[in-house]
Design a protein around this motif. Sequence first.
Motif, PDB file in Angstrom:
ATOM      1  N   LEU A   1       0.819  -0.986  -0.114  1.00 42.91           N
ATOM      2  CA  LEU A   1       0.291   0.046   0.311  1.00 42.91           C
ATOM      3  C   LEU A   1       0.742   1.016  -0.061  1.00 42.91           C
ATOM      4  N   THR A   2       0.595   2.765  -0.381  1.00 43.45           N
ATOM      5  CA  THR A   2       0.665   3.956  -0.273  1.00 43.45           C
ATOM      6  C   THR A   2       0.724   4.031   0.958  1.00 43.45           C
ATOM      7  N   PHE A   3       2.337   4.087   2.057  1.00 39.83           N
ATOM      8  CA  PHE A   3       1.983   3.778   3.513  1.00 39.83           C
ATOM      9  C   PHE A   3       1.769   5.566   3.633  1.00 39.83           C
ATOM     10  N   SER A   4       2.486   6.242   2.974  1.00 37.95           N
ATOM     11  CA  SER A   4       1.834   7.742   3.659  1.00 37.95           C
ATOM     12  C   SER A   4       0.490   8.260   3.156  1.00 37.95           C
ATOM     13  N   ASN A   5      -0.456   7.047   2.858  1.00 34.61           N
ATOM     14  CA  ASN A   5      -1.674   7.805   2.563  1.00 34.61           C
ATOM     15  C   ASN A   5      -2.710   6.840   3.357  1.00 34.61           C
ATOM     16  N   TYR A   6      -1.905   6.648   4.418  1.00 33.29           N
ATOM     17  CA  TYR A   6      -3.061   5.811   5.298  1.00 33.29           C
ATOM     18  C   TYR A   6      -2.291   6.136   6.809  1.00 33.29           C
ATOM     19  N   GLY A   7      -3.685   6.928   7.409  1.00 30.11           N
ATOM     20  CA  GLY A   7      -3.869   6.963   9.083  1.00 30.11           C
ATOM     21  C   GLY A   7      -3.037   5.282   8.954  1.00 30.11           C
ATOM     22  N   MET A   8      -2.689   5.685  10.711  1.00 34.46           N
ATOM     23  CA  MET A   8      -2.281   3.822  11.162  1.00 34.46           C
ATOM     24  C   MET A   8      -3.357   4.469  12.857  1.00 34.46           C
ATOM     25  N   GLY A   9      -3.327   3.285  12.947  1.00 35.57           N
ATOM     26  CA  GLY A   9      -3.994   2.503  14.602  1.00 35.57           C
ATOM     27  C   GLY A   9      -3.076   1.544  15.339  1.00 35.57           C
ATOM     28  N   TRP A  10      -3.045   1.599  17.045  1.00 34.08           N
ATOM     29  CA  TRP A  10      -2.853   0.752  16.833  1.00 34.08           C
ATOM     30  C   TRP A  10      -4.133   0.151  18.253  1.00 34.08           C
ATOM     31  N   PHE A  11      -3.876  -1.214  18.509  1.00 37.77           N
ATOM     32  CA  PHE A  11      -5.528  -1.260  18.936  1.00 37.77           C
ATOM     33  C   PHE A  11      -5.006  -2.863  20.181  1.00 37.77           C
ATOM     34  N   ARG A  12      -6.095  -3.229  21.006  1.00 39.47           N
ATOM     35  CA  ARG A  12      -5.414  -4.418  21.466  1.00 39.47           C
ATOM     36  C   ARG A  12      -6.297  -5.262  21.695  1.00 39.47           C
ATOM     37  N   GLN A  13      -5.641  -6.184  22.351  1.00 39.70           N
ATOM     38  CA  GLN A  13      -7.122  -7.437  22.710  1.00 39.70           C
ATOM     39  C   GLN A  13      -6.768  -8.538  23.717  1.00 39.70           C
ATOM     40  N   ALA A  14      -7.679  -8.475  25.117  1.00 41.60           N
ATOM     41  CA  ALA A  14      -6.655  -9.002  25.926  1.00 41.60           C
ATOM     42  C   ALA A  14      -7.872 -10.325  25.708  1.00 41.60           C
ATOM     43  N   PRO A  15      -7.761 -11.728  26.712  1.00 40.48           N
ATOM     44  CA  PRO A  15      -8.593 -12.738  26.422  1.00 40.48           C
ATOM     45  C   PRO A  15      -9.932 -12.544  27.389  1.00 40.48           C
TER      46      PRO A  15
END
Length: 123
Positions: free
Chosen positions: A27-41
């Motif tokens: 993908l054209t990385f500089s076009n995209y917003g990026m996020g971090w998510f997490r999931q616990a059991p």
Amino acid sequence: QVQLVESGGGLVQAGGSLRLSCAASGLTFSNYGMGWFRQAPGKEREFVAAISWSGDNTYYADSVKGRFTISRDNAKNTVYLQMNSLKPEDTAVYYCAAVLAGVPRLYYEYDYWGQGTQVTVSS
């Protein structure tokens, strides 16, 4: 095809630090917003942090504000999550995600996802 590959997870004692990386391709990385998510059991996937395509705007969940820092290097197609002062409640699988429009906090608005990396914080 789009690939997001997280790395940097592991086991750390409470109060310690880890730096997660997410390398993007296809993908054209500089076009995209990026996020971090997490999931616990047994819990829903939750928003951790996000960064705009330019890196000028960053957003954090209240639970990590002041401890975590999101950043990106568009030349390397990589987004980072520096995690300091880790707590046992930060234990989860951490996912990075890419979104073409905006920088949302809702996981279902993201277009692409990585496979996740496990972070375990011992007390």
